[in-house]
Design a protein around this motif. Structure first.
Motif, PDB file in Angstrom:
ATOM      1  N   ARG A 224      -8.638  -2.391   1.279  1.00  0.00           N
ATOM      2  CA  ARG A 224      -8.510  -1.888  -0.094  1.00  0.00           C
ATOM      3  C   ARG A 224      -7.575  -2.756  -0.924  1.00  0.00           C
ATOM      4  O   ARG A 224      -7.801  -2.985  -2.118  1.00  0.00           O
ATOM      5  N   ALA A 225      -6.528  -3.241  -0.294  1.00  0.00           N
ATOM      6  CA  ALA A 225      -5.593  -4.122  -1.010  1.00  0.00           C
ATOM      7  C   ALA A 225      -6.282  -5.421  -1.419  1.00  0.00           C
ATOM      8  O   ALA A 225      -6.103  -5.907  -2.548  1.00  0.00           O
ATOM      9  N   ALA A 226      -7.084  -5.999  -0.520  1.00  0.00           N
ATOM     10  CA  ALA A 226      -7.809  -7.233  -0.848  1.00  0.00           C
ATOM     11  C   ALA A 226      -8.795  -6.993  -1.985  1.00  0.00           C
ATOM     12  O   ALA A 226      -8.952  -7.829  -2.879  1.00  0.00           O
ATOM     13  N   TRP A 227      -9.467  -5.840  -1.947  1.00  0.00           N
ATOM     14  CA  TRP A 227     -10.393  -5.484  -3.035  1.00  0.00           C
ATOM     15  C   TRP A 227      -9.649  -5.451  -4.359  1.00  0.00           C
ATOM     16  O   TRP A 227     -10.145  -5.951  -5.381  1.00  0.00           O
ATOM     17  N   ALA A 228      -8.457  -4.865  -4.386  1.00  0.00           N
ATOM     18  CA  ALA A 228      -7.681  -4.758  -5.628  1.00  0.00           C
ATOM     19  C   ALA A 228      -7.240  -6.123  -6.123  1.00  0.00           C
ATOM     20  O   ALA A 228      -7.305  -6.408  -7.335  1.00  0.00           O
ATOM     21  N   VAL A 229      -6.801  -6.991  -5.218  1.00  0.00           N
ATOM     22  CA  VAL A 229      -6.385  -8.336  -5.631  1.00  0.00           C
ATOM     23  C   VAL A 229      -7.563  -9.082  -6.251  1.00  0.00           C
ATOM     24  O   VAL A 229      -7.427  -9.766  -7.266  1.00  0.00           O
ATOM     25  N   VAL A 240      -0.037  -5.829  -6.375  1.00  0.00           N
ATOM     26  CA  VAL A 240      -0.594  -4.945  -5.351  1.00  0.00           C
ATOM     27  C   VAL A 240       0.387  -4.959  -4.189  1.00  0.00           C
ATOM     28  O   VAL A 240       0.798  -6.026  -3.724  1.00  0.00           O
ATOM     29  N   ALA A 241       0.783  -3.769  -3.731  1.00  0.00           N
ATOM     30  CA  ALA A 241       1.741  -3.662  -2.632  1.00  0.00           C
ATOM     31  C   ALA A 241       1.124  -2.913  -1.474  1.00  0.00           C
ATOM     32  O   ALA A 241       0.458  -1.889  -1.661  1.00  0.00           O
ATOM     33  N   TYR A 242       1.340  -3.451  -0.275  1.00  0.00           N
ATOM     34  CA  TYR A 242       0.899  -2.750   0.935  1.00  0.00           C
ATOM     35  C   TYR A 242       1.570  -3.376   2.159  1.00  0.00           C
ATOM     36  O   TYR A 242       1.822  -4.578   2.196  1.00  0.00           O
ATOM     37  N   GLY A 243       1.835  -2.568   3.143  1.00  0.00           N
ATOM     38  CA  GLY A 243       2.353  -3.074   4.412  1.00  0.00           C
ATOM     39  C   GLY A 243       3.674  -3.801   4.308  1.00  0.00           C
ATOM     40  O   GLY A 243       3.930  -4.745   5.058  1.00  0.00           O
TER      41      GLY A 243
END
Length: 284
Positions: A224-229, A240-243
């Motif tokens: 999902r993070a890659a999709w947002a980027v 975008v923040a994750y992990g």
């Protein structure tokens, strides 16, 4: 020609003078688009191509297809349209996969919708006996029945890298620098609508300039993070923040925020993103 001679002279002068790092940076062409990096290789897409590849991946995962199926679909779209949603093609072919209304793929309007076109591709792939044991190119040909089957093979390596990032939960595998989206919106609500359409699931929260997505596990979070980027330029996403990591547009890609340089708030957001993907827009 005069401009080329002037640039050549400037470069020569800088070399003779021992040009500074700043001067070299000024002369270096600026990077654009999105860069994909995995343990098996690297590749580059324009922001338009990356957004379409992200859509193809999301639809596949939404419909229960795996990373390899996504790689087959991306291999196909890279050959058929260069991952561009084109309104033309051979005979009545159009869209990402150059599907033909006259051959029963759908209406022109439907096939120009990347979500629908991706769904129809996976639908036929799923019905293709033994596709899992084929090469990516063979599986692409089994779906497309192209007059030029050998051309799919050239895209297999790049498609494998892209699918590993978008469908394989590759940590920080995509970084985008500058975009070329023809239409740009900065509305978090519209991004939330796009997320629901692509993934078949609602975001957890839309709060002012922030969209929050709660994944079920780390792989899903990175997908999902890659999709947002990849959607950062057509939706004016600033971070975008994750992990425990944060992406922001630029050449640094994903980084661990530093309290001294970025502030305590940035660190807190990154740490919170262990449980959620946090997508941030610029304040209006």
């Amino acid at each position: 020609m005069r401009a080329l001679l002037a640039l050549t002279s400037l470069l020569a002068a800088l070399v003779l003078a021992g040009c500074t790092d700043e001067a070299r940076d000024a002369l270096r062409p600026s990077q654009t688009g999105c860069y994909f990096t995995t343990g098996i290789g690297e590749t580059h897409l324009t922001s338009e191509q990356a957004a379409n590849a992200a859509t193809i991946s999301a639809v596949g995962l939404r419909d229960g297809m795996d990373e390899r199926a996504v790689a087959v679909a991306i291999t196909t779209a890279m050959q058929e349209s260069e991952l561009k949603n084109v309104e033309y093609g051979h005979d009545d072919s159009l869209g990402l996969f150059q599907q033909r209304p006259s051959m029963g793929w759908g209406s022109e309007e439907e096939l120009m919708d990347p979500v629908y076109a991706s769904f129809k591709f996976y639908e036929k792939l799923r019905r293709t006996d033994g596709w899992e044991d084929m090469t990516l190119a063979e599986a692409a040909q089994a779906v497309q029945v192209s007059a030029y089957p050998d051309l799919y093979e050239q895209w297999e390596e790049d498609a494998t890298v892209i699918a590993a990032v978008f469908a394989g939960g590759k940590e920080g595998g995509i970084g985008c620098v500058k975009g070329n989206a023809p239409e740009v919106t900065a509305d978090p609500e519209l991004l939330a609508e796009a997320f629901a359409y692509h993934w078949g699931a609602e975001v957890s929260e839309v709060d002012g300039t922030t969209v929050v997505v709660d994944p079920s596990d780390a792989a899903e979070g990175w997908n999902r993070a890659a999709w947002a980027v990849a959607r950062s330029y057509d939706y004016s996403i600033t971070s975008v923040a994750y992990g425990g990591m944060v992406w922001a547009a630029g050449e640094d890609g994903w980084t661990e925020p530093n309290a001294e340089e970025d502030g305590e708030d940035a660190v807190a957001v990154a740490n919170d993103s262990h449980a959620a993907v946090i997508i941030t827009f610029a304040a209006a």
